[in-house]
Design a protein around this motif. Structure first.
Motif, PDB file in Angstrom:
ATOM      1  N   PRO A  72      -3.851   0.725  -6.214  1.00 16.98           N
ATOM      2  CA  PRO A  72      -3.579   1.679  -7.298  1.00 16.98           C
ATOM      3  C   PRO A  72      -4.615   2.806  -7.378  1.00 16.98           C
ATOM      4  N   SER A  73      -4.184   3.961  -7.905  1.00 19.26           N
ATOM      5  CA  SER A  73      -5.117   5.055  -8.186  1.00 19.26           C
ATOM      6  C   SER A  73      -5.886   4.725  -9.465  1.00 19.26           C
ATOM      7  N   THR A  74      -6.978   5.469  -9.642  1.00 24.37           N
ATOM      8  CA  THR A  74      -7.872   5.289 -10.814  1.00 24.37           C
ATOM      9  C   THR A  74      -7.148   4.881 -12.091  1.00 24.37           C
ATOM     10  N   ILE A  88      -8.109  15.078  -8.346  1.00 22.04           N
ATOM     11  CA  ILE A  88      -8.715  14.193  -7.337  1.00 22.04           C
ATOM     12  C   ILE A  88      -8.220  12.775  -7.608  1.00 22.04           C
ATOM     13  N   SER A  89      -7.712  12.118  -6.575  1.00 23.71           N
ATOM     14  CA  SER A  89      -7.320  10.703  -6.726  1.00 23.71           C
ATOM     15  C   SER A  89      -8.355   9.851  -6.017  1.00 23.71           C
ATOM     16  N   ILE A  90      -8.659   8.718  -6.610  1.00 22.33           N
ATOM     17  CA  ILE A  90      -9.394   7.678  -5.877  1.00 22.33           C
ATOM     18  C   ILE A  90      -8.459   6.478  -5.884  1.00 22.33           C
ATOM     19  N   ASP A  91      -8.068   6.028  -4.706  1.00 25.09           N
ATOM     20  CA  ASP A  91      -7.163   4.875  -4.621  1.00 25.09           C
ATOM     21  C   ASP A  91      -7.980   3.654  -4.224  1.00 25.09           C
ATOM     22  N   ASN A  92      -7.652   2.530  -4.830  1.00 27.47           N
ATOM     23  CA  ASN A  92      -8.527   1.353  -4.756  1.00 27.47           C
ATOM     24  C   ASN A  92      -7.797   0.077  -4.362  1.00 27.47           C
ATOM     25  N   GLY A 139      -6.238  10.907   7.799  1.00 27.01           N
ATOM     26  CA  GLY A 139      -6.645  12.229   7.321  1.00 27.01           C
ATOM     27  C   GLY A 139      -7.200  12.201   5.909  1.00 27.01           C
ATOM     28  N   TYR A 140      -7.435  11.014   5.365  1.00 25.87           N
ATOM     29  CA  TYR A 140      -7.977  10.929   4.007  1.00 25.87           C
ATOM     30  C   TYR A 140      -9.479  10.650   4.028  1.00 25.87           C
ATOM     31  N   ALA A 141     -10.169  11.124   2.991  1.00 22.51           N
ATOM     32  CA  ALA A 141     -11.626  11.028   2.917  1.00 22.51           C
ATOM     33  C   ALA A 141     -12.044   9.603   2.581  1.00 22.51           C
ATOM     34  N   ALA A 175       0.954  19.179  -2.078  1.00 26.05           N
ATOM     35  CA  ALA A 175       0.835  17.937  -1.297  1.00 26.05           C
ATOM     36  C   ALA A 175      -0.535  17.321  -1.479  1.00 26.05           C
ATOM     37  N   TRP A 176      -0.680  16.100  -0.963  1.00 22.21           N
ATOM     38  CA  TRP A 176      -1.981  15.452  -0.862  1.00 22.21           C
ATOM     39  C   TRP A 176      -2.650  15.923   0.436  1.00 22.21           C
ATOM     40  N   ASN A 177      -3.945  16.152   0.367  1.00 24.60           N
ATOM     41  CA  ASN A 177      -4.639  16.808   1.482  1.00 24.60           C
ATOM     42  C   ASN A 177      -4.554  16.058   2.820  1.00 24.60           C
ATOM     43  N   GLY A 178      -4.634  14.724   2.805  1.00 22.37           N
ATOM     44  CA  GLY A 178      -4.616  13.978   4.071  1.00 22.37           C
ATOM     45  C   GLY A 178      -3.332  14.218   4.850  1.00 22.37           C
ATOM     46  N   ASP A 179      -2.216  14.224   4.122  1.00 20.44           N
ATOM     47  CA  ASP A 179      -0.931  14.465   4.779  1.00 20.44           C
ATOM     48  C   ASP A 179      -0.917  15.858   5.418  1.00 20.44           C
ATOM     49  N   ILE A 180      -1.534  16.810   4.728  1.00 20.83           N
ATOM     50  CA  ILE A 180      -1.516  18.185   5.241  1.00 20.83           C
ATOM     51  C   ILE A 180      -2.532  18.371   6.375  1.00 20.83           C
ATOM     52  N   TRP A 194     -10.301   8.610  -1.068  1.00 18.88           N
ATOM     53  CA  TRP A 194     -10.152   9.582  -2.153  1.00 18.88           C
ATOM     54  C   TRP A 194      -9.473  10.819  -1.600  1.00 18.88           C
ATOM     55  N   SER A 195      -8.757  11.509  -2.459  1.00 17.14           N
ATOM     56  CA  SER A 195      -7.948  12.631  -1.961  1.00 17.14           C
ATOM     57  C   SER A 195      -7.812  13.720  -3.018  1.00 17.14           C
ATOM     58  N   SER A 196      -7.307  14.849  -2.588  1.00 19.56           N
ATOM     59  CA  SER A 196      -7.084  15.976  -3.494  1.00 19.56           C
ATOM     60  C   SER A 196      -5.637  16.437  -3.369  1.00 19.56           C
ATOM     61  N   ASN A 254       0.845  -1.202   0.000  1.00 18.19           N
ATOM     62  CA  ASN A 254       0.000   0.000   0.000  1.00 18.19           C
ATOM     63  C   ASN A 254       0.878   1.250   0.000  1.00 18.19           C
ATOM     64  N   TRP A 255       0.287   2.394  -0.274  1.00 21.41           N
ATOM     65  CA  TRP A 255       0.983   3.684  -0.187  1.00 21.41           C
ATOM     66  C   TRP A 255       1.512   3.894   1.241  1.00 21.41           C
ATOM     67  N   SER A 256       2.585   4.657   1.361  1.00 20.34           N
ATOM     68  CA  SER A 256       3.067   4.964   2.718  1.00 20.34           C
ATOM     69  C   SER A 256       2.101   5.932   3.411  1.00 20.34           C
ATOM     70  N   ASN A 257       2.110   5.897   4.731  1.00 19.32           N
ATOM     71  CA  ASN A 257       1.239   6.747   5.574  1.00 19.32           C
ATOM     72  C   ASN A 257      -0.227   6.639   5.167  1.00 19.32           C
ATOM     73  N   TYR A 258      -0.691   5.443   4.926  1.00 18.05           N
ATOM     74  CA  TYR A 258      -2.022   5.312   4.334  1.00 18.05           C
ATOM     75  C   TYR A 258      -2.867   4.262   5.033  1.00 18.05           C
ATOM     76  N   ILE A 259      -2.540   3.935   6.293  1.00 19.20           N
ATOM     77  CA  ILE A 259      -3.355   2.962   7.015  1.00 19.20           C
ATOM     78  C   ILE A 259      -3.242   3.212   8.518  1.00 19.20           C
TER      79      ILE A 259
HETATM   80  C1  N2P Z   1      -0.412   9.210   1.101  1.00 19.39           C
HETATM   81  C2  N2P Z   1      -0.689   8.684  -0.246  1.00 19.39           C
HETATM   82  C3  N2P Z   1      -1.742   9.445  -0.942  1.00 19.39           C
HETATM   83  C4  N2P Z   1      -2.037   8.847  -2.241  1.00 19.39           C
HETATM   84  N1  N2P Z   1       0.904   8.968   1.499  1.00 19.39           N
HETATM   85  C5  N2P Z   1      -2.702   9.778  -3.180  1.00 19.39           C
HETATM   86  N2  N2P Z   1      -3.020   9.104  -4.352  1.00 19.39           N
END
Ligand code: N2P
Length: 340
Positions: A76-78, A246-250, A284-286, A220-225, A125-127, A27-32
């Motif tokens: 992966p993203s969309t 806008i990213s949607i990761d799946n 911090g992600y939607a 940056a990506w919004n969740g990180d911020i 999903w993120s911005s 998975n992406w880093s900082n994402y769980i």
């Molecule tokens: C957070 C990863 C965000 C992924 N580290 C945005 N597609």
């Protein structure tokens, strides 16, 4: 003799069976949420081998080089779901194994990158937007502001080909998903002009770099911020006037996955509203999980950093695969990085 053989087989198969109780997640880093991972193992007895990547490209390259690299889940993203499903890299999902699917927001399902979600299940999903530390700079509203000489050698940009090209394409008035080679070339030339202002390309250290004020302006990506701003209140996230990605990761299962049942149990667990809520609050992600969103505290739902309002959302563009133009993006990305 026979008894000896039976004993031998029993002896051999026990550790093998025990070994099966794992799921390999990439998975992406900082994402769980670590807590969610722990609860999954506690509830199911399945151990999670968890590995991270910092861009779609890294994950894709690894699976492309070795489809049997052992991962049971990737995120992966969309536009990478689209590419990977077309290249036969993902398994068709058996929805009968995903009883919690109905919790997802239908607005985020059945998109053109994966019609009917045969291969992918939304995770977050993120911005992507502008970041400013207001102790150091006046706020900015437009991507083009990043080109100002006053930001010489100051910017932090994501180390992500399409995220970076999207900024220049939006500044030029094009779609971030533009596939016209001439437009991509113009975006490259625009980015070349930005290079003197760039101090660092990075993906996985963004949150700490902004918190520690090693960098005070960039993207940056919004969740990180959102999380950075909890630690350092001077950090602002801005949805730029020109538009944003806008990213949607799946969650998806690579064709070479070997722990299929565990992979389904993992996906279904992540879809539980209580777990999806915990996961979203920790990162911090939607959340695309509408039952989870209903349980979210008002302070989160009303926080535009995580959930932009409808008017802002209209400026957002969901990432799409560039198809044949990908080679053009790649060429100019490499040129940009080597200073060509
Ligand atoms: C957070 C990863 C965000 C992924 N580290 C945005 N597609």
């Amino acid at each position: 003799m026979l008894r000896g053989l039976v004993c031998f087989l029993v002896f051999m198969s026990t550790p093998l069976l025990a070994q099966e109780q794992v799921v390999n997640v990439y998975n992406w880093s900082n994402y769980i949420s670590d807590e969610v991972l722990k609860q999954f193992t506690k509830k199911t007895g399945i151990k999670v081998n968890y590995a991270t990547y910092d861009s779609n490209e890294t994950m894709y390259a690894k699976l492309k080089a070795n489809p049997h690299s052992g991962y049971d889940i990737v995120v992966p993203s969309t536009y990478f779901v689209d590419r990977m499903r077309k290249q036969g890299m993902l398994r068709t999902l058996d929805k009968t194994k995903l009883s919690n699917l109905h919790y997802l927001n239908p607005a985020l399902l059945n998109k053109s990158y994966d019609p009917e979600n045969h291969y992918s299940i939304p995770y977050f999903w993120s911005s992507t937007g502008l970041v400013v530390n207001t102790h150091y700079h006046a706020t900015v509203q437009r991507w083009i502001d990043l080109w100002k000489p006053q930001y010489h050698h100051q910017l932090l940009l994501l180390d992500d080909k399409h995220e970076v090209f999207s900024v220049a394409l939006l500044v030029l008035g094009y779609s971030p998903n533009d596939t016209h080679p001439e437009h991509i070339r113009q975006a490259y030339l625009k980015l070349k002009q930005l290079m003197p202002n760039i101090r660092l390309f990075n993906d996985d250290g963004v949150k700490s770099l902004y918190i520690d004020e090693d960098l005070t302006i960039g993207m940056a990506w919004n969740g990180d911020i959102y999380r950075a701003s909890q630690a350092n209140a001077a950090i602002q996230f801005i949805y730029p006037n020109e538009g944003f990605v806008i990213s949607i990761d799946n969650m998806a299962i690579p064709v070479g996955a070997t722990h299929l049942n565990n992979a389904y149990r993992f996906i279904n667990f992540m879809l539980r509203p209580d777990m999806a809520k915990k996961n979203s609050l920790a990162t911090g992600y939607a959340s695309p999980n509408q039952a989870a969103v209903k349980r979210m505290p008002k302070s989160i739902l009303n926080n535009p950093m995580i959930y932009p309002d409808q008017k802002t959302l209209r400026r957002g563009v969901v990432q799409a695969d560039a198809g044949d133009a990908e080679a053009v993006y790649q060429k100019y990305w490499e040129l940009l990085k080597i200073g060509g």
